[in-house]
Design a protein around this motif. Structure first.
Motif, PDB file in Angstrom:
ATOM      1  N   MET A   1      39.812  46.199  35.746  1.00 53.90           N
ATOM      2  CA  MET A   1      38.409  45.883  36.244  1.00 53.90           C
ATOM      3  C   MET A   1      38.640  46.962  37.380  1.00 53.90           C
ATOM      4  O   MET A   1      39.501  47.302  38.275  1.00 53.90           O
ATOM      5  CB  MET A   1      38.261  44.826  36.625  1.00 53.90           C
ATOM      6  N   ASP A   2      37.338  47.762  37.679  1.00 57.17           N
ATOM      7  CA  ASP A   2      37.239  48.784  38.543  1.00 57.17           C
ATOM      8  C   ASP A   2      37.228  48.086  39.835  1.00 57.17           C
ATOM      9  O   ASP A   2      36.594  46.733  39.978  1.00 57.17           O
ATOM     10  CB  ASP A   2      35.806  49.141  38.600  1.00 57.17           C
ATOM     11  N   ASN A   3      37.931  48.335  40.711  1.00 54.94           N
ATOM     12  CA  ASN A   3      38.281  47.921  42.205  1.00 54.94           C
ATOM     13  C   ASN A   3      36.690  47.656  42.966  1.00 54.94           C
ATOM     14  O   ASN A   3      36.433  46.816  43.505  1.00 54.94           O
ATOM     15  CB  ASN A   3      38.872  48.665  43.209  1.00 54.94           C
ATOM     16  N   SER A   4      35.786  48.473  42.708  1.00 53.05           N
ATOM     17  CA  SER A   4      34.458  48.345  43.370  1.00 53.05           C
ATOM     18  C   SER A   4      33.748  46.954  42.738  1.00 53.05           C
ATOM     19  O   SER A   4      32.943  46.268  43.462  1.00 53.05           O
ATOM     20  CB  SER A   4      33.384  49.478  43.196  1.00 53.05           C
ATOM     21  N   LEU A   5      33.817  46.818  41.325  1.00 52.65           N
ATOM     22  CA  LEU A   5      33.293  45.788  40.978  1.00 52.65           C
ATOM     23  C   LEU A   5      34.056  44.440  41.141  1.00 52.65           C
ATOM     24  O   LEU A   5      33.213  43.351  41.765  1.00 52.65           O
ATOM     25  CB  LEU A   5      33.184  45.912  39.401  1.00 52.65           C
TER      26      LEU A   5
END
Length: 90
Positions: A1-5
């Motif tokens: 998963m994307d760190n920003s999400l």
């Protein structure tokens, strides 16, 4: 998963706890589907639209950039209800 999400999900969880809301209560205030919100907060969404981030921020009386900044935003308050949208329903 994307760190920003992941960071967004964590931030939403922190804000929700700060205001004493359940996921279902917050989803209703934000005008989005409960399961859709659960997926965002739980990090199960691979991508979300900017309009969704704006809707989530508005539910706390914030702008999207305030929700996404590194530090916890000060002065958040729960909106009565954000206008509903079919796009954000699941």
């Amino acid at each position: 998963m994307d760190n920003s999400l992941r960071a967004l999900g964590d931030r939403l969880r922190q804000l929700r706890a700060r205001h004493g809301l359940t996921q279902e209560e917050f989803a209703q205030i934000a005008g989005i589907g409960y399961k859709f919100y659960q997926d965002i907060e739980g990090g199960r969404k691979k991508e979300i639209w900017l309009s969704t981030v704006e809707r989530l921020a508005a539910a706390y009386g914030l702008r999207a950039w305030q929700l996404l900044m590194p530090n916890m935003p000060e002065g958040s308050k729960v909106a009565r209800k954000v206008a509903s949208s079919r796009v954000h329903r699941r």
